[in-house]
Design an enzyme around this catalytic site. Structure first.
Site, short mmCIF file in Angstrom:
data_model
loop_
_atom_site.label_atom_id
_atom_site.label_comp_id
_atom_site.label_asym_id
_atom_site.label_seq_id
_atom_site.Cartn_x
_atom_site.Cartn_y
_atom_site.Cartn_z
N CYS A 92 0.73 -1.18 -0.19
CA CYS A 92 -0.09 0.12 -0.10
C CYS A 92 0.89 1.17 -0.08
CB CYS A 92 -0.84 0.10 1.13
SG CYS A 92 -1.84 1.71 1.37
N CYS A 151 -5.09 -10.62 23.88
CA CYS A 151 -4.66 -9.88 22.74
C CYS A 151 -3.68 -8.88 23.24
CB CYS A 151 -5.93 -8.95 22.27
SG CYS A 151 -6.60 -8.02 23.47
N CYS A 199 -1.24 0.02 9.31
CA CYS A 199 -0.41 -0.91 9.28
C CYS A 199 0.92 -0.29 10.00
CB CYS A 199 0.03 -1.36 8.13
SG CYS A 199 -1.52 -2.02 7.12
N ASP A 212 -10.72 -14.49 27.84
CA ASP A 212 -10.47 -13.67 26.64
C ASP A 212 -10.78 -12.17 27.01
OD1 ASP A 212 -9.87 -12.71 24.14
OD2 ASP A 212 -11.60 -13.80 23.30
N GLN A 222 -15.28 -10.80 15.84
CA GLN A 222 -13.59 -10.98 15.51
C GLN A 222 -13.64 -10.60 13.83
OE1 GLN A 222 -11.32 -11.16 17.52
NE2 GLN A 222 -12.15 -12.14 19.24
N TYR A 261 -15.78 -13.00 29.93
CA TYR A 261 -15.38 -12.12 28.70
C TYR A 261 -15.71 -12.76 27.29
CZ TYR A 261 -12.09 -10.75 32.28
OH TYR A 261 -11.58 -10.34 33.53
N1 SAH Z 1 -14.49 -13.92 23.61
C1 SAH Z 1 -15.31 -12.93 22.72
C2 SAH Z 1 -15.02 -11.44 23.14
C3 SAH Z 1 -13.58 -11.09 23.48
S1 SAH Z 1 -13.21 -9.28 23.48
C4 SAH Z 1 -14.74 -13.30 21.29
O1 SAH Z 1 -13.86 -13.71 20.95
O2 SAH Z 1 -15.80 -12.81 20.41
C5 SAH Z 1 -13.35 -8.97 25.26
C6 SAH Z 1 -14.79 -8.79 25.95
O3 SAH Z 1 -14.92 -8.74 27.10
C7 SAH Z 1 -15.60 -7.53 25.23
O4 SAH Z 1 -16.81 -8.26 24.64
C8 SAH Z 1 -15.95 -6.74 26.47
O5 SAH Z 1 -17.36 -6.36 26.32
C9 SAH Z 1 -15.96 -7.71 27.68
N2 SAH Z 1 -15.64 -7.31 28.92
C10 SAH Z 1 -14.72 -6.01 29.24
N3 SAH Z 1 -14.55 -5.95 30.55
C11 SAH Z 1 -15.30 -7.07 31.24
C12 SAH Z 1 -15.39 -7.52 32.58
N4 SAH Z 1 -15.10 -6.81 33.53
N5 SAH Z 1 -16.28 -8.49 32.67
C13 SAH Z 1 -17.03 -9.13 31.54
N6 SAH Z 1 -16.89 -8.72 30.30
C14 SAH Z 1 -15.98 -7.82 30.27
#
Ligand code: SAH
Length: 510
Positions: A77, A464, A86, A437, A338, A367
């Site tokens: 790019c 992440c 990027c 996660d 995602q 999460y």
């Molecule tokens: N596992 C999912 C989302 C991961 S992203 C996937 O792969 O699609 C992390 C997520 O944690 C988000 O959806 C966010 O809203 C949530 N989150 C953030 N802080 C949190 C907390 N204290 N307790 C529960 N969920 C939370």
């Protein structure tokens, strides 16, 4: 450490780039004093111009590559330096993978306090992509005007809100360019004004495009500065008279069932409908003077409200071969999903393999978002409990469970650090396996502490941000767990970000 004595702004120097920061900047040293050089690739001999001198380091701009690094490649790019989306496009993909793997390893050692030999024993090779471009299933383009007043779509330059026109981002789906061109020529032809941030006037602010990679279904959502409530009679913010009249005319003709949101709306939807895969066209209403892109209100103006996509379970022991089963998700403009579906399948399959389920386990997925991992786990578990902060995501998770005929997954709204102690302490719900996660900031201390008290056999940590991962792994290991396996997955080629999946096992008490 060497001090900055003698270096000053605008000084031109020659350095060899010997390392790279976790943000992707090249590091060159002169007598031990480090210079951080954006866009320099490890291995470059570079001419640099000093931009800012601090006590123990300095920033510099890459002026000229004197001898290119063997890892330097031609960036795909032409805007890769200005855009900022990027950070490492000029680095060979193999070297990108090595960089990410090393970043995870270094964080585990430095922040987590694990011995290098131990990390080398548990770490498996990073999972890369075969085709590291065009992988994103979601793109958001700001809309503005160029110097001649023509509508443009592109990206914000650097830390500004100036739009640089580019409809051909090589991380996004190939269809994005055609879609944006249809929208821009519609805007030109029907005098539909782009939104002007400084004046808070104009109509079209952003275009969101999403694609289900397995279904081929495409969704377009135009973020607009107009409610459509008055049927077009009181058009807000600088829509030219003829365009405003057009909205009224369309409304009167009854072209749209209820409200009309755009001048000559049907011309746009007809043109978009011609694009292969087009499934949903909607508007999102955002009248606020804010940096938040999407408004809360969404109205479908053509086609369906959602697109679908399937995430397949893959065999991690067999080069990620397709197991022939998957979970299908409905995605609306506001759903979290995602962005790299190809790598998501690999990451979730890894999490599932690490969880080691036999069908008898009670599993918590903390999460959980829209339940992506939870539903993957549910097929092999007795019962899954998903916990997620955002209520809408939990609603999506429940719907996705129902649509896939999954009955053994229950979703709870709330903070993991509050829901988990409550359910465990008061209701005594146990855990054989816990999957987490979390967002970049990692797990809350109370959450980690409760996990340790619940004493599941296995914990799977999907992360992440390997810095907070390392911090949290230290807590879990001090609490009676050991890291068994660890593998990075490259979800975001060309950027410095990486995901990591870790398996922890409970130590047998002696
Ligand atoms: N596992 C999912 C989302 C991961 S992203 C996937 O792969 O699609 C992390 C997520 O944690 C988000 O959806 C966010 O809203 C949530 N989150 C953030 N802080 C949190 C907390 N204290 N307790 C529960 N969920 C939370």
């Amino acid at each position: 450490m060497k001090q900055s004595v003698g270096y000053e702004k605008n000084q031109v120097l020659t350095v060899e780039i010997i390392d790279i920061t976790s943000e992707g900047e090249g590091i060159g040293k002169i007598d031990g004093f480090p210079f951080f050089v954006k866009d320099a690739v490890i291995g470059d001999q570079a001419q640099i111009r000093v931009t800012r001198v601090k006590k123990n380091y300095a920033y510099a701009r890459l002026e000229k590559v004197l001898v290119p690094s063997p890892f330097r490649v031609d960036a795909k790019c032409m805007f890769h330096k200005q855009c900022g989306g990027c950070q490492i496009q000029a680095m060979d993909y193999g070297r990108q993978l090595a960089f990410k793997e090393r970043k995870v390893r270094n964080n585990l050692i430095r922040i987590g306090g694990f011995a290098p030999e131990y990390i080398d024993r548990v770490m498996e090779p990073i999972v890369g992509m075969e085709e590291p471009f065009y992988y994103r299933n979601k793109a958001q383009y700001p809309i503005g005007v160029d110097k001649e007043g023509n509508p443009v779509a592109g990206f914000y330059a650097g830390r500004t809100h100036n739009i640089i026109a580019n409809t051909d981002c090589c991380l996004g789906a190939a269809e994005n360019k055609e879609i944006l061109e249809v929208i821009l020529s519609y805007m030109k032809e029907y005098h539909v004004p782009a939104y002007d941030e400084t004046r808070g006037e104009g109509l079209i602010r952003h275009v969101l495009i999403r694609k289900g990679f397995t279904s081929g279904e495409i969704m377009v959502c135009l973020v607009i500065n107009y409610t459509g409530r008055d049927g077009g009679r009181k058009v807000h913010g600088g829509i030219r008279k003829e365009a405003a009249k057009d909205i009224v005319k369309s409304a009167v003709k009854g072209v749209a069932k209820e409200r009309v949101y755009l001048p000559s709306q049907e011309k746009l939807t007809q043109a978009l409908a011609m694009i292969q895969g087009m499934t949903s066209v909607s508007v999102s209403i955002n009248r606020d003077r804010t940096n938040v892109i999407m408004g809360k209100e969404i109205h479908t103006i053509w086609g369906k409200d959602v697109i679908r996509d399937t995430i397949h379970v893959r065999d991690v022991e067999n080069d990620f071969a397709d197991f022939g089963r998957g979970i299908t998700f409905s995605i609306s403009p506001l759903s979290f999903y995602q962005v790299n579906p190809v790598q998501t399948e690999k990451l979730y399959s890894l999490a599932l393999a690490y969880a080691g389920l036999t069908g008898k386990e009670t599993v918590w997925d903390l999460y959980c978002g829209i339940g992506t991992i939870s539903l993957f786990l549910a097929e092999d578990a007795r019962q899954v409990y998903g916990v997620e902060l955002v209520a809408q995501a939990v609603e999506d998770a429940r719907e996705n469970a129902a649509e896939n005929g999954i009955c053994n997954a229950q979703f709870l709204v709330g903070k993991a650090e509050e829901v988990l102690p409550e359910k465990y302490g008061k209701e005594g719900i146990a855990a054989d396996v816990i999957v987490v996660d979390p967002p970049r900031k990692g797990c809350d201390g109370v959450c980690l502490e409760t996990m340790i008290r619940m004493a599941p056999e296995r914990i799977v940590y999907v992360s992440c941000d390997s810095a907070t991962l390392a911090r949290d792994l230290r807590v879990l290991c001090d609490g009676g767990y050991e890291v068994k396996r660890c593998r990075a997955v490259d979800m975001f080629p060309m950027t410095v970000h990486t995901e990591t999946c870790v398996l922890l096992s409970k130590l047998k008490s002696t």
